[in-house]
Design a protein around this motif. Structure first.
Motif, PDB file in Angstrom:
ATOM      1  N   GLU A 145       0.845  -1.202   0.000  1.00 26.49           N
ATOM      2  CA  GLU A 145       0.000   0.000   0.000  1.00 26.49           C
ATOM      3  C   GLU A 145       0.882   1.255   0.000  1.00 26.49           C
ATOM      4  OE1 GLU A 145      -3.035   0.188   3.010  1.00 26.49           O
ATOM      5  OE2 GLU A 145      -3.528   2.254   2.542  1.00 26.49           O
ATOM      6  N   ARG A 146       1.934   1.235   0.796  1.00 26.10           N
ATOM      7  CA  ARG A 146       2.807   2.420   0.894  1.00 26.10           C
ATOM      8  C   ARG A 146       3.613   2.621  -0.382  1.00 26.10           C
ATOM      9  NH1 ARG A 146       3.191   0.933   7.238  1.00 26.10           N
ATOM     10  NH2 ARG A 146       1.244   2.037   7.667  1.00 26.10           N
ATOM     11  N   MET A 168      11.462  -0.099   4.112  1.00 24.82           N
ATOM     12  CA  MET A 168      11.815   0.528   2.820  1.00 24.82           C
ATOM     13  C   MET A 168      10.580   1.134   2.162  1.00 24.82           C
ATOM     14  SD  MET A 168      14.465  -2.142   1.156  1.00 24.82           S
ATOM     15  CE  MET A 168      15.091  -1.069  -0.104  1.00 24.82           C
ATOM     16  N   ALA A 169       9.459   0.427   2.270  1.00 28.46           N
ATOM     17  CA  ALA A 169       8.209   0.962   1.711  1.00 28.46           C
ATOM     18  C   ALA A 169       7.822   2.236   2.454  1.00 28.46           C
ATOM     19  CB  ALA A 169       7.101  -0.077   1.812  1.00 28.46           C
ATOM     20  N   MET A 216       8.595  10.256  -1.138  1.00 30.41           N
ATOM     21  CA  MET A 216       7.885  10.636  -2.375  1.00 30.41           C
ATOM     22  C   MET A 216       6.705  11.571  -2.093  1.00 30.41           C
ATOM     23  SD  MET A 216       9.552   9.280  -4.900  1.00 30.41           S
ATOM     24  CE  MET A 216      10.896   9.791  -3.895  1.00 30.41           C
ATOM     25  N   THR A 217       6.034  11.372  -0.950  1.00 27.63           N
ATOM     26  CA  THR A 217       4.891  12.257  -0.671  1.00 27.63           C
ATOM     27  C   THR A 217       5.368  13.640  -0.208  1.00 27.63           C
ATOM     28  OG1 THR A 217       4.645  11.378   1.583  1.00 27.63           O
ATOM     29  CG2 THR A 217       3.310  10.356  -0.141  1.00 27.63           C
ATOM     30  N   GLU A 218       6.508  13.679   0.497  1.00 30.31           N
ATOM     31  CA  GLU A 218       7.078  14.993   0.859  1.00 30.31           C
ATOM     32  C   GLU A 218       7.497  15.717  -0.420  1.00 30.31           C
ATOM     33  OE1 GLU A 218       7.404  16.364   3.987  1.00 30.31           O
ATOM     34  OE2 GLU A 218       6.704  14.598   5.110  1.00 30.31           O
ATOM     35  N   LEU A 219       8.080  14.966  -1.356  1.00 27.01           N
ATOM     36  CA  LEU A 219       8.506  15.554  -2.621  1.00 27.01           C
ATOM     37  C   LEU A 219       7.295  16.088  -3.391  1.00 27.01           C
ATOM     38  CD1 LEU A 219      10.676  16.102  -4.786  1.00 27.01           C
ATOM     39  CD2 LEU A 219      10.401  13.752  -5.570  1.00 27.01           C
ATOM     40  N   GLY A 263      -0.901   5.536   6.713  1.00 29.97           N
ATOM     41  CA  GLY A 263       0.058   5.751   7.794  1.00 29.97           C
ATOM     42  C   GLY A 263       0.662   7.133   7.612  1.00 29.97           C
ATOM     43  N   THR A 264       0.565   7.981   8.641  1.00 32.00           N
ATOM     44  CA  THR A 264       1.104   9.342   8.503  1.00 32.00           C
ATOM     45  C   THR A 264       2.627   9.277   8.336  1.00 32.00           C
ATOM     46  OG1 THR A 264       1.511   9.655  10.865  1.00 32.00           O
ATOM     47  CG2 THR A 264      -0.697  10.247  10.060  1.00 32.00           C
ATOM     48  N   ASN A 265       3.195  10.364   7.837  1.00 30.77           N
ATOM     49  CA  ASN A 265       4.648  10.343   7.640  1.00 30.77           C
ATOM     50  C   ASN A 265       5.412  10.296   8.962  1.00 30.77           C
ATOM     51  OD1 ASN A 265       4.146  10.223   4.976  1.00 30.77           O
ATOM     52  ND2 ASN A 265       5.228  12.096   4.394  1.00 30.77           N
TER      53      ASN A 265
END
Ligand SMILES: Cc1cc2nc3c(=O)[nH]c(=O)nc-3n(C[C@H](O)[C@H](O)[C@H](O)COP(=O)(O)OP(=O)(O)OC[C@H]3O[C@@H](n4cnc5c(N)ncnc54)[C@H](O)[C@@H]3O)c2cc1C
Length: 385
Positions: free
Chosen positions: A248-249, A321-322, A329-332, A370-372
């Motif tokens: 999922e991640r 790793m996921a 990637m989501t911060e980017l 799942g939050t960062n």
């Protein structure tokens, strides 16, 4: 021109990508604006995806699936939806195929698999996964929904919130406590069908972004869930969640990089054509540096994302790793969409502009799956192990 050489795909992958791209151009992009107003995609779109063989790619042939055991195809599906900029579909369709379907495929009883997998392949049944509750999101062990063993069935009570595909879903994988005294070991997973009496839904939420996504609440009041709808073994639900959450991640990470790339590319075009002070906005050094910074990070992210797909293909992608992928990637994506709004000036704040919607859509990627902050906990746990 921004472009990253791809080394992980073959000609067959490219053909699949092209047919999918044509499908998205014809069936998804022209409808997305209406779906955003409706707060949901259409059932017809799900059926068309099914008819064209785009749902549940890994489903075994015995259930009518294509049994494509190569995650690169799933990655292309996520990437092309992301590149289309249609964020609701880019999250909802893969959630069905790559998150909900695997639970039923990996842990479902034979009668449940025969019943649900063919309908999920055809798009007749839309899947959702329901873990989060009003009182428990990050802390999944604190869920309060219960499933009491009544001999020939389980009696499910409780409610879930923020459920992607929730309003349209026909089948939901639901986490509930079968033994509230046992913490994580008291959690089990169930397949709940829209036909089951006592299963009701809220209306789609008004969200900051992802407007074509029918996110909503689900309610369970004395729902009789047949024993064959238990996934795997009783009390092992939390373990299954932790196993499946890695994929999922990864999916969220792959959607994030593609959505960021498309926002970036449209911004490059915008600044090349927007005049200011007798020049184009792209002529200012600040703009060039911003584009360079984003381009470099996206290039890095794209190469990283491709390698993650290959690691996952060879079963070498672990949960931490996921989590790193989802976090980075989501911060980017959020950083790129914010910078791109800035480069659009006031137009970047107008809803009619794709960049404004991309900015709003990106924000939740740091929160769900799942939050960062939880991602960092998981990464740190592995480092300190
Ligand atoms: C659009 C959308 C779609 C969603 N889709 C689904 C879905 O399909 N299925 C589903 O089950 N759920 C779904 N969710 C729910 C989502 O996964 C949760 O919102 C998320 O896990 C956070 O839970 P919470 O909202 O309860 O926040 P909380 O857990 O209350 O967190 C609040 C804040 O505290 C921080 N925090 C919490 N614990 C810690 C800790 N240990 N260390 C540091 N910081 C911490 C969090 O990072 C956050 O910043 C969706 C949510 C949204 C918004």
């Amino acid at each position: 021109m921004y472009s990253v050489p791809r080394t992980i795909f073959t000609e067959e992958h490219d053909m699949f990508r092209q047919s999918l791209r044509d499908f998205i151009a014809k069936e998804i992009i022209p409808n997305n604006a209406q779906w955003e107003k409706d707060k949901q995609v259409t059932r017809e779109s799900w059926k068309k995806l099914g008819e064209n063989g785009f749902l549940c790619l890994q489903a075994p042939e015995q259930y009518g699936g294509l049994e494509i055991l190569d995650f690169r195809y799933n990655a292309i599906f996520i990437e092309e939806l992301g590149l289309s900029g249609c964020s609701g579909p880019a999250i909802g369709y893969p959630l069905h195929s790559d998150i909900v379907f695997p639970y039923i495929h990996h842990y479902g009883s034979e009668p449940a698999k025969s019943k649900y997998i063919p309908k999920m392949i055809s798009g007749d049944y839309i899947g959702a996964i329901a873990m989060t509750e009003p009182g428990a999101g990050s802390d999944l062990q604190a869920i309060r929904s219960t499933a009491e063993d009544k001999g020939d069935h389980y009696l499910l009570n409780g409610s879930k919130t923020f459920i992607t595909n929730g309003f349209l879903c026909d089948v939901a994988v639901v986490a509930a406590k079968t033994d509230p005294s046992k913490g994580a070991k008291g959690i089990s997973l169930f397949i709940v069908d829209k036909e089951m009496s006592g299963f009701t839904k809220g209306i789609p939420f008004d969200k900051v972004g992802l407007h074509a996504q029918d996110t909503c609440e689900l309610f369970f009041e004395d729902v009789r869930v047949p024993k064959e709808n238990l996934l795997g073994n009783v009390g092992e639900g939390f373990k299954y969640l932790m196993t499946e959450l890695a994929q999922e991640r990864l999916i969220v990470a792959l959607a994030a990089i593609a959505l960021a790339e498309t926002t970036f590319l449209s911004t490059v075009e915008y600044v090349k054509n927007r005049p200011a002070f007798g020049k184009m906005v792209s002529d200012f050094q600040n703009t060039r540096f911003k584009l360079a910074e984003m381009g470099a990070k996206l290039e890095q992210g794209r190469i990283y994302a491709d390698q993650l797909v290959m690691l996952h293909n060879s079963n070498k992608l672990d949960g931490a790793m996921a989590s790193s992928a989802k976090y980075l990637m989501t911060e980017l994506q959020c950083n790129v969409s914010d910078e791109c709004v800035q480069l659009h000036g006031g137009y970047g704040y107008m809803w009619d502009y794709a960049v404004a919607r991309a900015f709003a859509d990106a924000r939740v990627q740091r929160i769900y799956a799942g939050t960062n902050e939880i991602m960092k906990e998981l990464i740190a746990r592995k480092i300190l192990d």
